[in-house]
Design a protein around this motif. Structure first.
Motif, short mmCIF file in Angstrom:
data_model
loop_
_atom_site.label_atom_id
_atom_site.label_comp_id
_atom_site.label_asym_id
_atom_site.label_seq_id
_atom_site.Cartn_x
_atom_site.Cartn_y
_atom_site.Cartn_z
N VAL A 7 0.86 -1.18 0.00
CA VAL A 7 0.00 0.00 0.00
C VAL A 7 0.90 1.24 0.00
O VAL A 7 1.61 1.51 0.97
CB VAL A 7 -0.97 0.00 1.20
CG1 VAL A 7 -1.87 1.22 1.13
CG2 VAL A 7 -1.80 -1.28 1.21
N ILE A 8 0.87 1.95 -1.12
CA ILE A 8 1.72 3.14 -1.27
C ILE A 8 0.94 4.34 -0.74
O ILE A 8 -0.16 4.63 -1.21
CB ILE A 8 2.11 3.34 -2.75
CG1 ILE A 8 2.80 2.08 -3.29
CG2 ILE A 8 2.99 4.57 -2.90
CD1 ILE A 8 3.17 2.15 -4.76
N GLY A 9 1.51 5.03 0.24
CA GLY A 9 0.75 6.05 0.98
C GLY A 9 -0.01 5.37 2.11
O GLY A 9 -1.01 5.88 2.61
N GLY A 10 0.49 4.23 2.53
CA GLY A 10 -0.20 3.37 3.49
C GLY A 10 -0.14 3.83 4.93
O GLY A 10 -0.65 3.13 5.80
N LEU A 11 0.48 4.98 5.17
CA LEU A 11 0.45 5.50 6.55
C LEU A 11 -0.53 6.65 6.69
O LEU A 11 -0.66 7.26 7.74
CB LEU A 11 1.86 5.96 6.97
CG LEU A 11 2.88 4.82 7.08
CD1 LEU A 11 4.28 5.36 7.34
CD2 LEU A 11 2.49 3.83 8.17
N GLY A 12 -1.25 6.96 5.62
CA GLY A 12 -2.21 8.07 5.65
C GLY A 12 -3.54 7.64 6.24
O GLY A 12 -3.76 6.47 6.59
N ARG A 13 -4.44 8.61 6.30
CA ARG A 13 -5.76 8.38 6.95
C ARG A 13 -6.57 7.33 6.22
O ARG A 13 -7.34 6.61 6.85
CB ARG A 13 -6.53 9.69 6.97
CG ARG A 13 -5.79 10.79 7.73
CD ARG A 13 -6.55 11.23 8.91
NE ARG A 13 -5.79 12.23 9.66
CZ ARG A 13 -6.06 12.55 10.92
NH1 ARG A 13 -7.05 11.99 11.55
NH2 ARG A 13 -5.33 13.47 11.55
N ALA A 14 -6.45 7.25 4.91
CA ALA A 14 -7.18 6.23 4.17
C ALA A 14 -6.33 4.96 4.04
O ALA A 14 -6.84 3.85 4.14
CB ALA A 14 -7.58 6.75 2.80
N GLY A 15 -5.04 5.13 3.81
CA GLY A 15 -4.16 3.99 3.52
C GLY A 15 -3.90 3.08 4.70
O GLY A 15 -3.83 1.84 4.54
#
Ligand SMILES: NC(=O)c1ccc[n+]([C@@H]2O[C@H](COP(=O)([O-])OP(=O)(O)OC[C@H]3O[C@@H](n4cnc5c(N)ncnc54)[C@H](O)[C@@H]3O)[C@@H](O)[C@H]2O)c1
Length: 397
Positions: A7-15
């Motif tokens: 998951v690229i951007g997997g530390l964001g609110r959606a990811g």
């Protein structure tokens, strides 16, 4: 391959919620994200932002050793599916920043392997999935591209990821089948659309919601202008009248998605979107309306105004797009002093709740956090656009 999904951007609110539930339900998941600070927090088993039940799910995924975090882009080569959940902001001209997607594609291309699937999960400008497909075709890469939009509401992710139907789209049967396999462990229904339909459908979903808030905010402002309490009318007209039972309640409708996605839809339709623009000016105009009403009632230059809540919605620590900041900016011109506080958002110039309550002559409930339920107001004027306290929302003059 070593991982089922990266998951690229997997530390964001959606990811992050998506990464965690994939791992918790059995997939081997790698998060690739540039945010190294958040990576440390997550590896230690803590959520970097508020999300109901998030920490329990995260700990389970880590204990099962199915969730790993990297900040090395080369590691994306180790996963079968690359799920992209990076931010998709608009630019100074209110158009989607497509160059950001293009730069991102250039950045990952050297590490993308033939046979991988690129799953677009961010909310994108319609046509982006096709554009990504063509980008890789031009590079001579044999990858497949799909689009399955994220539709959770922040704070409810660990409930909604298992309950909301999952929209899947792709350009061929094989990639559709692989999306079905990817989402199957979540146990949710699957709905199939074509990529462009799914992209547009995601925007329609957010813009519909934004317009619903706008009509209620407009009604609220009309009622106020005639010194009538909107909520009294609302209770009356919604009582046992099913056709209007889904009517939204007024409030500061903001955040990182709804406004931005209304702009994306407007840009997509060559700026022909009168209803969307009206919704934007209405929702964005609510802080101005509140201040204008107060000015009719008192000389604000002689008053300290307290703003309760700076997050964009109640029981959240997300300040992105919050109208509390717009309210503060307007009041800085108009009032003697503006005092801000929040339960979950912390900034240097915010004050403790007790101090804001003590020093303010007028209080505006900007964000209805549950902690504000039992305030001691000592007879001070409280503006409650949300009717959080059940005493109506009229700002009377
Ligand atoms: N927040 C939500 O509840 C929500 C719900 C539905 C859809 N969305 C959509 O999901 C997308 C992401 O939103 P968000 O709120 O999670 O944003 P966010 O800013 O919280 O998360 C984005 C993450 O991507 C990382 N990132 C950015 N560029 C990167 C790059 N080039 N390489 C690696 N990592 C990178 C950032 O470090 C960050 O952790 C947006 O398109 C948004 O509209 C969000």
């Amino acid at each position: 391959m070593e991982y089922d999904v990266c998951v690229i951007g997997g530390l964001g609110r959606a990811g992050l919620p998506l990464s965690v539930v994939f791992a918790e339900r059995g997939h081997r998941v790698l998060i690739y994200d540039k945010n190294e600070k958040a990576a440390e927090v997550v590896r230690a088993g803590q959520m970097p932002f508020m999300e109901d039940d998030g920490e329990e799910y995260l700990k389970r995924a880590l204990q099962a050793d199915r969730l790993h975090v990297t900040s090395n882009v080369a590691d994306i080569a180790r996963a079968e599916i690359l799920t992209v959940v990076i931010g998709t902001p608009v630019d100074d001209h209110l158009n989607p920043k497509l160059e950001l997607i293009m730069a991102f594609l250039e950045e990952i291309t050297p590490h993308v392997r033939d046979g991988q699937i690129i799953l677009m999960r961010s909310t994108v400008f319609p046509g982006t999935t096709q554009l990504v497909k063509e980008f890789f075709e031009r590079q001579g890469r044999k990858v497949k591209v799909t689009f399955c939009p994220e539709r959770i509401a922040e704070g409810k992710a660990f409930h909604e990821l298992f309950s909301l139907p999952q929209i899947i789209s792709g350009f061929d049967e094989d990639s559709i089948d692989r999306m079905r396999v990817l989402f199957a462990p979540l146990g949710c229904e699957v709905v199939r659309l074509d990529p462009m339909e799914a992209e547009l459908g995601k925007l329609f979903t957010n813009v519909w919601r934004y317009c619903q808030f706008a009509i209620s905010n407009q009604f609220y402002m009309i009622a106020n202008a005639y010194n009538l309490d909107f909520y009294k009318i609302y209770e009356g007209i919604t009582h046992n009248y099913p056709r209007i039972s889904g009517m939204a309640r007024p409030g500061f409708a903001a955040g990182p998605c709804l406004f931005k996605d209304t702009l994306q839809l407007a840009a997509f339709n060559n700026n022909v979107f009168g209803l969307g623009y009206a919704a934007m000016t209405t929702n964005e105009g609510l802080p101005n309306h509140v201040v204008d009403r107060l000015k009719l009632r008192m000389n604000l230059k002689e008053k300290n105004i307290g703003i309760l809540g700076m997050a964009f919605k109640g029981n959240s620590d997300d300040r992105r797009g919050s109208l509390s900041y717009k309210l503060r900016r307007i009041l800085k011109w108009e009032a003697r002093e503006v005092l801000c506080t929040d339960v979950y958002v912390h900034e240097d110039d915010f004050l403790p709740l007790e101090e804001v309550l003590r020093r303010s002559e007028v209080l505006i409930l900007a964000t209805p956090h549950k902690e504000y339920r039992d305030l001691q107001l000592d007879g001070k004027l409280l503006v409650d656009v949300w009717n959080f306290y059940g005493k109506g929302g009229l700002i009377g003059v």
